[in-house]
Design a protein around this motif. Sequence first.
Motif, mmCIF file in Angstrom:
data_model
loop_
_atom_site.group_PDB
_atom_site.id
_atom_site.type_symbol
_atom_site.label_atom_id
_atom_site.label_comp_id
_atom_site.label_asym_id
_atom_site.label_seq_id
_atom_site.Cartn_x
_atom_site.Cartn_y
_atom_site.Cartn_z
ATOM 1 N N TYR A 219 0.810 -1.220 0.000
ATOM 2 C CA TYR A 219 0.000 0.000 0.000
ATOM 3 C C TYR A 219 0.842 1.268 0.000
ATOM 4 O O TYR A 219 0.523 2.236 -0.695
ATOM 5 C CB TYR A 219 -0.946 0.003 1.190
ATOM 6 C CG TYR A 219 -1.947 1.132 1.137
ATOM 7 C CD1 TYR A 219 -3.067 1.044 0.318
ATOM 8 C CD2 TYR A 219 -1.758 2.294 1.867
ATOM 9 C CE1 TYR A 219 -3.979 2.087 0.239
ATOM 10 C CE2 TYR A 219 -2.673 3.336 1.795
ATOM 11 C CZ TYR A 219 -3.772 3.226 0.981
ATOM 12 O OH TYR A 219 -4.664 4.260 0.899
ATOM 13 N N VAL A 220 1.916 1.289 0.791
ATOM 14 C CA VAL A 220 2.712 2.517 0.919
ATOM 15 C C VAL A 220 3.797 2.611 -0.137
ATOM 16 O O VAL A 220 4.538 3.589 -0.184
ATOM 17 C CB VAL A 220 3.336 2.624 2.329
ATOM 18 C CG1 VAL A 220 2.270 2.586 3.397
ATOM 19 C CG2 VAL A 220 4.378 1.524 2.559
ATOM 20 N N GLY A 221 3.922 1.578 -0.990
ATOM 21 C CA GLY A 221 4.935 1.620 -2.033
ATOM 22 C C GLY A 221 6.333 1.417 -1.509
ATOM 23 O O GLY A 221 7.253 2.172 -1.847
ATOM 24 N N ALA A 222 6.524 0.383 -0.680
ATOM 25 C CA ALA A 222 7.842 0.103 -0.114
ATOM 26 C C ALA A 222 8.811 -0.336 -1.215
ATOM 27 O O ALA A 222 8.402 -0.680 -2.334
ATOM 28 C CB ALA A 222 7.730 -0.980 0.956
ATOM 29 N N SER A 223 10.082 -0.346 -0.895
ATOM 30 C CA SER A 223 11.103 -0.726 -1.864
ATOM 31 C C SER A 223 10.945 -2.186 -2.270
ATOM 32 O O SER A 223 10.369 -2.998 -1.542
ATOM 33 C CB SER A 223 12.497 -0.494 -1.273
ATOM 34 O OG SER A 223 12.700 -1.330 -0.151
ATOM 35 N N SER A 224 11.474 -2.518 -3.435
ATOM 36 C CA SER A 224 11.372 -3.894 -3.932
ATOM 37 C C SER A 224 12.113 -4.874 -3.029
ATOM 38 O O SER A 224 11.696 -6.017 -2.870
ATOM 39 C CB SER A 224 11.923 -3.973 -5.353
ATOM 40 O OG SER A 224 13.269 -3.512 -5.404
ATOM 41 N N SER A 225 13.211 -4.424 -2.420
ATOM 42 C CA SER A 225 13.966 -5.314 -1.524
ATOM 43 C C SER A 225 13.155 -5.635 -0.269
ATOM 44 O O SER A 225 13.171 -6.778 0.214
ATOM 45 C CB SER A 225 15.301 -4.670 -1.141
ATOM 46 O OG SER A 225 15.089 -3.416 -0.496
ATOM 47 N N THR A 226 12.431 -4.637 0.256
ATOM 48 C CA THR A 226 11.593 -4.873 1.436
ATOM 49 C C THR A 226 10.464 -5.846 1.103
ATOM 50 O O THR A 226 10.189 -6.777 1.858
ATOM 51 C CB THR A 226 11.012 -3.544 1.952
ATOM 52 O OG1 THR A 226 12.080 -2.694 2.375
ATOM 53 C CG2 THR A 226 10.073 -3.788 3.129
ATOM 54 N N ARG A 227 9.811 -5.647 -0.035
ATOM 55 C CA ARG A 227 8.730 -6.545 -0.433
ATOM 56 C C ARG A 227 9.249 -7.952 -0.679
ATOM 57 O O ARG A 227 8.621 -8.938 -0.307
ATOM 58 C CB ARG A 227 8.027 -6.012 -1.678
ATOM 59 C CG ARG A 227 7.271 -4.727 -1.456
ATOM 60 C CD ARG A 227 6.511 -4.293 -2.699
ATOM 61 N NE ARG A 227 5.303 -5.094 -2.878
ATOM 62 C CZ ARG A 227 5.173 -6.063 -3.779
ATOM 63 N NH1 ARG A 227 6.164 -6.370 -4.585
ATOM 64 N NH2 ARG A 227 4.041 -6.733 -3.875
ATOM 65 N N ALA A 228 10.414 -8.066 -1.314
ATOM 66 C CA ALA A 228 10.980 -9.388 -1.594
ATOM 67 C C ALA A 228 11.296 -10.135 -0.306
ATOM 68 O O ALA A 228 11.051 -11.348 -0.194
ATOM 69 C CB ALA A 228 12.233 -9.248 -2.458
ATOM 70 N N GLN A 229 11.840 -9.428 0.679
ATOM 71 C CA GLN A 229 12.153 -10.077 1.955
ATOM 72 C C GLN A 229 10.880 -10.546 2.654
ATOM 73 O O GLN A 229 10.833 -11.654 3.205
ATOM 74 C CB GLN A 229 12.923 -9.111 2.861
ATOM 75 C CG GLN A 229 13.295 -9.725 4.216
ATOM 76 C CD GLN A 229 14.099 -8.776 5.081
ATOM 77 O OE1 GLN A 229 14.627 -7.776 4.597
ATOM 78 N NE2 GLN A 229 14.199 -9.074 6.368
ATOM 79 N N LEU A 230 9.840 -9.724 2.627
ATOM 80 C CA LEU A 230 8.582 -10.104 3.280
ATOM 81 C C LEU A 230 7.931 -11.285 2.567
ATOM 82 O O LEU A 230 7.394 -12.190 3.214
ATOM 83 C CB LEU A 230 7.638 -8.911 3.307
ATOM 84 C CG LEU A 230 8.007 -7.788 4.270
ATOM 85 C CD1 LEU A 230 7.108 -6.577 4.067
ATOM 86 C CD2 LEU A 230 7.921 -8.260 5.718
ATOM 87 N N ILE A 231 7.959 -11.297 1.244
ATOM 88 C CA ILE A 231 7.392 -12.414 0.486
ATOM 89 C C ILE A 231 8.128 -13.701 0.795
ATOM 90 O O ILE A 231 7.521 -14.769 0.987
ATOM 91 C CB ILE A 231 7.431 -12.098 -1.023
ATOM 92 C CG1 ILE A 231 6.407 -11.015 -1.357
ATOM 93 C CG2 ILE A 231 7.171 -13.347 -1.855
ATOM 94 C CD1 ILE A 231 6.472 -10.528 -2.792
ATOM 95 N N ARG A 232 9.443 -13.618 0.864
ATOM 96 C CA ARG A 232 10.242 -14.816 1.151
ATOM 97 C C ARG A 232 9.966 -15.344 2.559
ATOM 98 O O ARG A 232 9.752 -16.561 2.750
ATOM 99 C CB ARG A 232 11.725 -14.483 0.995
ATOM 100 C CG ARG A 232 12.652 -15.684 1.204
ATOM 101 C CD ARG A 232 14.091 -15.318 0.918
ATOM 102 N NE ARG A 232 14.594 -14.270 1.793
ATOM 103 C CZ ARG A 232 14.780 -13.014 1.424
ATOM 104 N NH1 ARG A 232 14.486 -12.624 0.194
ATOM 105 N NH2 ARG A 232 15.245 -12.117 2.275
#
Length: 476
Positions: A219-232
């Motif tokens: 929602y807030v448009g976090a960085s791709s690295s943050t999203r990738a870590q959370l998905i993993r």
Amino acid sequence: MSISISAGNLVPAMLAARFLRMTEAVAKGNLVAKLETFFDSCVLQGWKDSVAALQAAWRMSGWSESRIVQPCIDSIVEKIFMPLSKVNWSYTYTRPGYTRRPHQSVPKDWWTEDVSELDIEVFRSVISTVRASGLLPPPLIGEALHVYACKHLVDPLHAGGGAGATANGVLLQAQSSAAGEETLTKQRRVLDSIVTMIPSEAGSVTGRFLLRLLRVANYVGASSSTRAQLIRQAGSQLDEARPTDLLVPLPSDPQVYDVGAAEAVLKHFLAQFQRPAAPDERRRMSAAMEKVARIFDEYLRTIALDRDFPVGKFVDLAECLPDIARSNHDGLYYAIDTYLKEHPELSKVEKKRLCRLIDCRKLSPDVRAQAISNDRMPLRTIVQLLFVEQERSIGGGVAPDRASVDAFSRLAARTKEDEPALSYADHKSDVHRPHGDRARVADGATMTRSLSASAKTAAAARKERTSEERGSRMRN
């Protein structure tokens, strides 16, 4: 003159006294010395006073006033390590659903609620000091992060997103406004800090908490690295989630869900099964797979309610979970039935494509009976269901039940209306069939006679078969 000093006004009073140089060099017993004595002997000795003074000092001067900030941090960390038996628990603990009972023991996370009031930079400093000591278990650190996130990060799934949505006093304004962009920037900073503080040990945080952070990141448009870590990380703990946890609203429209994020989490979960594992670990992973299959099918059922969700995308999403993962297809059937109900405009070809996903042999008897009498199911799927039911009856030596007999009658009527009578050979290529030996069904005389007699009752079918056999013996 008499003045009243407390943890709330100590910091501005001390800064003003130092600015005015009210030191011992000017007059003995001047204000700076008195305030420092009060700070050391009173404020630093109390828990709430230390937190209040730290927050005030940080917001007024940041790290530049380290003579107040660092002693407060040290005092707070020291009290966090205090044995529970020595904690006088008169502190704030306002967690929803928590009711304190008389003579109740102090919870291990007693300190997390008050520490969550700090700004993210100071909170990070406290947590980093606590983690570096190694005296507290990682799940307790994870709980502190969870409490802080719930207080400072808006969950778009529950807050509803858009202008005016609030969560614990945090206002999420319209993204197009300057104030809204500032709020989103602050949310991104808090999110990035929390993600970097998550302990690496397994089980430090729950899968549900990780999916909550993923929703915020989306929602807030976090960085791709943050999203990738959370998905993993969320993928490795997907079996701990609930179906609603996989609903990730899109930033542009909170009423529409980002299925790509849920699909990415599922793929990371499935990737674990490609690695070699010990027998005990393999059994644990198999149990986790069964949970995830139920979770994902329930998620599909929710997605099916979207009237604008295309059928091709729904099929692709359902096929993300391999066939071996579903020990039964009850949940998948309910998801597909919901989609058919919400999308009555589907063509026959699209309905067949959907229902081909269902393995009729993996339906429980009750669900199979319900599916046979479901007018939304394509004709060929009902034929397949009847073959499975007939095979079950023959294998168990049981006469067809009344539901199957009635279904044969309805099937005959639908066949006349919709399409020509179907043979079993025609039907094999149009419905889902399980792989391997389980896919082979009896296609001999008994099954052929059952299909040809579909418009008759079971009793009439048996009578016809008996007459044929008697006539054959007479001719021989």
